[in-house]
Scaffold this motif. Structure first.
Motif, PDB file in Angstrom:
ATOM      1  N   ARG A 137     -15.872  -9.445  -1.500  1.00  6.79           N
ATOM      2  CA  ARG A 137     -16.313  -8.369  -2.392  1.00  6.79           C
ATOM      3  C   ARG A 137     -15.100  -7.826  -3.158  1.00  6.79           C
ATOM      4  N   TYR A 138     -15.334  -7.360  -4.372  1.00  3.05           N
ATOM      5  CA  TYR A 138     -14.274  -6.695  -5.124  1.00  3.05           C
ATOM      6  C   TYR A 138     -14.216  -5.230  -4.737  1.00  3.05           C
ATOM      7  N   ALA A 139     -13.023  -4.699  -4.591  1.00  2.90           N
ATOM      8  CA  ALA A 139     -12.859  -3.258  -4.392  1.00  2.90           C
ATOM      9  C   ALA A 139     -12.695  -2.615  -5.769  1.00  2.90           C
ATOM     10  N   ARG A 140     -13.293  -1.441  -5.935  1.00  3.32           N
ATOM     11  CA  ARG A 140     -13.214  -0.747  -7.236  1.00  3.32           C
ATOM     12  C   ARG A 140     -12.690   0.672  -7.046  1.00  3.32           C
ATOM     13  N   PRO A 141     -11.428   0.798  -6.630  1.00  2.00           N
ATOM     14  CA  PRO A 141     -10.892   2.143  -6.346  1.00  2.00           C
ATOM     15  C   PRO A 141     -10.890   3.066  -7.556  1.00  2.00           C
ATOM     16  N   GLN A 142     -10.908   2.494  -8.764  1.00  2.78           N
ATOM     17  CA  GLN A 142     -10.849   3.331  -9.973  1.00  2.78           C
ATOM     18  C   GLN A 142     -12.007   4.325 -10.020  1.00  2.78           C
ATOM     19  N   ARG A 143     -13.131   3.955  -9.409  1.00  2.42           N
ATOM     20  CA  ARG A 143     -14.294   4.860  -9.510  1.00  2.42           C
ATOM     21  C   ARG A 143     -14.102   6.151  -8.716  1.00  2.42           C
ATOM     22  N   TRP A 144     -13.035   6.202  -7.877  1.00  2.00           N
ATOM     23  CA  TRP A 144     -12.741   7.425  -7.122  1.00  2.00           C
ATOM     24  C   TRP A 144     -11.749   8.333  -7.842  1.00  2.00           C
ATOM     25  N   GLY A 145     -11.136   7.810  -8.916  1.00  2.00           N
ATOM     26  CA  GLY A 145     -10.111   8.610  -9.585  1.00  2.00           C
ATOM     27  C   GLY A 145      -8.893   8.802  -8.681  1.00  2.00           C
ATOM     28  N   ASP A 146      -8.132   9.849  -8.947  1.00  2.00           N
ATOM     29  CA  ASP A 146      -6.892  10.108  -8.196  1.00  2.00           C
ATOM     30  C   ASP A 146      -7.219  10.882  -6.915  1.00  2.00           C
ATOM     31  N   VAL A 147      -7.432  10.153  -5.840  1.00  2.00           N
ATOM     32  CA  VAL A 147      -7.849  10.801  -4.583  1.00  2.00           C
ATOM     33  C   VAL A 147      -6.691  11.577  -3.947  1.00  2.00           C
ATOM     34  N   VAL A 148      -7.048  12.585  -3.174  1.00  2.00           N
ATOM     35  CA  VAL A 148      -6.045  13.374  -2.453  1.00  2.00           C
ATOM     36  C   VAL A 148      -5.607  12.580  -1.213  1.00  2.00           C
ATOM     37  N   LEU A 149      -4.294  12.398  -1.061  1.00  2.00           N
ATOM     38  CA  LEU A 149      -3.780  11.718   0.133  1.00  2.00           C
ATOM     39  C   LEU A 149      -3.074  12.684   1.081  1.00  2.00           C
ATOM     40  N   ALA A 151      -2.120   3.725 -11.838  1.00  2.00           N
ATOM     41  CA  ALA A 151      -0.809   3.078 -11.681  1.00  2.00           C
ATOM     42  C   ALA A 151      -0.824   2.186 -10.435  1.00  2.00           C
ATOM     43  N   ALA A 152      -1.514   2.646  -9.386  1.00  2.00           N
ATOM     44  CA  ALA A 152      -1.564   1.871  -8.140  1.00  2.00           C
ATOM     45  C   ALA A 152      -2.304   0.550  -8.349  1.00  2.00           C
ATOM     46  N   THR A 153      -3.420   0.591  -9.069  1.00  2.00           N
ATOM     47  CA  THR A 153      -4.176  -0.655  -9.255  1.00  2.00           C
ATOM     48  C   THR A 153      -3.468  -1.582 -10.247  1.00  2.00           C
ATOM     49  N   GLU A 154      -2.692  -0.987 -11.153  1.00  2.00           N
ATOM     50  CA  GLU A 154      -1.899  -1.854 -12.039  1.00  2.00           C
ATOM     51  C   GLU A 154      -0.891  -2.636 -11.206  1.00  2.00           C
ATOM     52  N   ARG A 155      -0.403  -1.987 -10.197  1.00  2.00           N
ATOM     53  CA  ARG A 155       0.603  -2.608  -9.348  1.00  2.00           C
ATOM     54  C   ARG A 155       0.008  -3.709  -8.465  1.00  2.00           C
ATOM     55  N   THR A 156      -1.176  -3.454  -7.925  1.00  2.00           N
ATOM     56  CA  THR A 156      -1.760  -4.421  -6.981  1.00  2.00           C
ATOM     57  C   THR A 156      -2.537  -5.521  -7.677  1.00  2.00           C
ATOM     58  N   GLY A 157      -3.064  -5.265  -8.878  1.00  2.00           N
ATOM     59  CA  GLY A 157      -3.980  -6.225  -9.487  1.00  2.00           C
ATOM     60  C   GLY A 157      -5.320  -6.187  -8.765  1.00  2.00           C
ATOM     61  N   MET A 158      -6.124  -7.214  -9.012  1.00  2.00           N
ATOM     62  CA  MET A 158      -7.485  -7.253  -8.477  1.00  2.00           C
ATOM     63  C   MET A 158      -7.482  -7.250  -6.946  1.00  2.00           C
ATOM     64  N   LEU A 159      -8.412  -6.511  -6.372  1.00  2.00           N
ATOM     65  CA  LEU A 159      -8.447  -6.386  -4.913  1.00  2.00           C
ATOM     66  C   LEU A 159      -9.777  -6.892  -4.376  1.00  2.00           C
ATOM     67  N   THR A 160      -9.712  -7.674  -3.312  1.00  2.00           N
ATOM     68  CA  THR A 160     -10.959  -8.131  -2.685  1.00  2.00           C
ATOM     69  C   THR A 160     -10.869  -7.896  -1.179  1.00  2.00           C
ATOM     70  N   TYR A 161     -12.026  -7.892  -0.536  1.00  2.00           N
ATOM     71  CA  TYR A 161     -12.060  -7.823   0.926  1.00  2.00           C
ATOM     72  C   TYR A 161     -13.320  -8.503   1.432  1.00  2.00           C
ATOM     73  N   SER A 162     -13.377  -8.755   2.731  1.00  2.00           N
ATOM     74  CA  SER A 162     -14.504  -9.488   3.312  1.00  2.00           C
ATOM     75  C   SER A 162     -15.441  -8.545   4.039  1.00  2.00           C
ATOM     76  N   VAL A 163     -16.724  -8.783   3.820  1.00  2.00           N
ATOM     77  CA  VAL A 163     -17.750  -7.955   4.456  1.00  2.00           C
ATOM     78  C   VAL A 163     -18.706  -8.858   5.214  1.00  2.00           C
ATOM     79  N   ILE A 164     -18.969  -8.509   6.457  1.00  2.00           N
ATOM     80  CA  ILE A 164     -20.006  -9.186   7.247  1.00  2.00           C
ATOM     81  C   ILE A 164     -21.261  -8.329   7.166  1.00  2.00           C
ATOM     82  N   GLY A 165     -22.385  -8.927   6.826  1.00  2.00           N
ATOM     83  CA  GLY A 165     -23.606  -8.115   6.821  1.00  2.00           C
ATOM     84  C   GLY A 165     -24.709  -8.822   6.078  1.00  2.00           C
ATOM     85  N   PRO A 166     -25.936  -8.332   6.114  1.00  2.00           N
ATOM     86  CA  PRO A 166     -26.321  -7.076   6.762  1.00  2.00           C
ATOM     87  C   PRO A 166     -26.276  -7.116   8.293  1.00  2.00           C
ATOM     88  N   THR A 167     -26.383  -8.302   8.927  1.00  2.00           N
ATOM     89  CA  THR A 167     -26.304  -8.291  10.390  1.00  2.00           C
ATOM     90  C   THR A 167     -24.922  -8.780  10.812  1.00  2.00           C
TER      91      THR A 167
END
Ligand code: GLU
Length: 283
Positions: A175-187, A151-167
């Protein structure tokens, strides 16, 4: 231009070892490169395992390494009300639900595993009726609160963030965030009105953290953090995931596996320069 803010956020459940030294030195190095400030944050929501003497030792060890930070140090165990408020905001969005499952229930019903290899929660309690929830809460059954990730990802839609690396000198990549792979995490855990995920997001926002430097072991968890940032309406920092120091067994260093602490090494005659050389981070 707004000031760059970084943080080193250890949990005081043991003495710092070389893996922590690497993380701290990378954070202060990044602060130097970004002309920013590095803060110390004490992540002690686990009040059973965290001890004031370890917090004191962290402060001494970091000073010994030659690192300093602006006061006051943010201490998570002083902020439970603030985390509970953030959880209530998610509850009011209908994104948090009570879960009465035990560890054994979850292991038996698990639907694969999460990116850390833990049993993936199959969402059993997401389907409880309101009447059943109320009855079990009133009965005082042990409860934790989970995010309804779908339900949370339906609300936010696609999520991205910036990563600096490897150095640290590399250009940020999206990068795309894929929170679905964690399932319903405990908050909100059974023993505390928060969790690592919730506190870290609330505090990065409260401290105005612009760049998060953390080990690759926390890279996948960032998916959940980016989702929570979007839901709570706070900005997403830029992330850098540093390498991990591995022991002879190929696993990351850990006090539980007998990795020597910085104080052990210091007692053997190591200098702060020896530590820098061992972890490969120089001013
Ligand atoms: N407290 C976490 C740890 O000790 C790190 C915090 C973070 O970077 O999110 O592993």
């Amino acid at each position: 231009m707004a000031k760059n803010v970084l943080r080193f956020a250890p949990s005081p459940n043991g003495f710092l070892h070389l893996g922590h030294a690497l993380s701290a030195l990378v954070t202060w190095k990044a602060a130097e490169l970004l002309d920013g400030t590095a803060y110390l944050r004490i992540e002690d929501i686990d009040v059973q395992r965290c001890k004031p003497e370890f917090t004191q030792a962290i402060i001494e060890d970091l000073h010994w390494l030659g690192l300093d930070w602006p006061e006051p140090v943010l201490v998570q165990s002083e902020r439970f009300d603030i985390y509970a408020d953030a959880a209530n905001r998610l509850r009011n969005m209908d994104l948090l639900y009570p879960c009465f499952c035990s560890r054994a229930d979850i292991a038996a019903a698990a639907d694969g595993s999460d990116p850390d290899g833990a049993p993936l929660y199959p969402g059993t309690c997401r389907h409880l009726s309101n009447a059943e929830r109320i009855e079990r809460l009133e009965r005082g059954d042990p409860v934790q609160f989970r995010l309804d990730t779908e339900a949370a990802t339906e609300r936010t839609g696609m999520l991205t963030y910036s990563v600096i690396g490897p150095t640290l000198n590399d250009r940020p990549q999206i990068r795309y965030a894929r929170p679905q792979r964690w399932g319903d995490v405990v908050l909100q855990r059974k023993d505390t009105p928060t969790s690592y995920h919730l506190s870290v997001v609330v505090d990065d926002a409260a401290q105005g953290v612009t760049h998060v430097t953390r080990g690759r072991d926390l890279e996948a968890a960032t998916d959940i953090h980016v989702l929570l940032q979007m839901l709570l309406g706070v900005s997403t920092p830029i992330y850098h995931f540093h390498r991990l120091l591995l022991g002879d067994d190929g696993e990351k260093l850990a006090k539980s596996k007998g990795s020597p602490s910085l104080r052990d090494l210091r007692a053997e005659g190591w200098t702060p320069e020896d530590v820098r050389r061992a972890v490969g981070v120089f001013p």
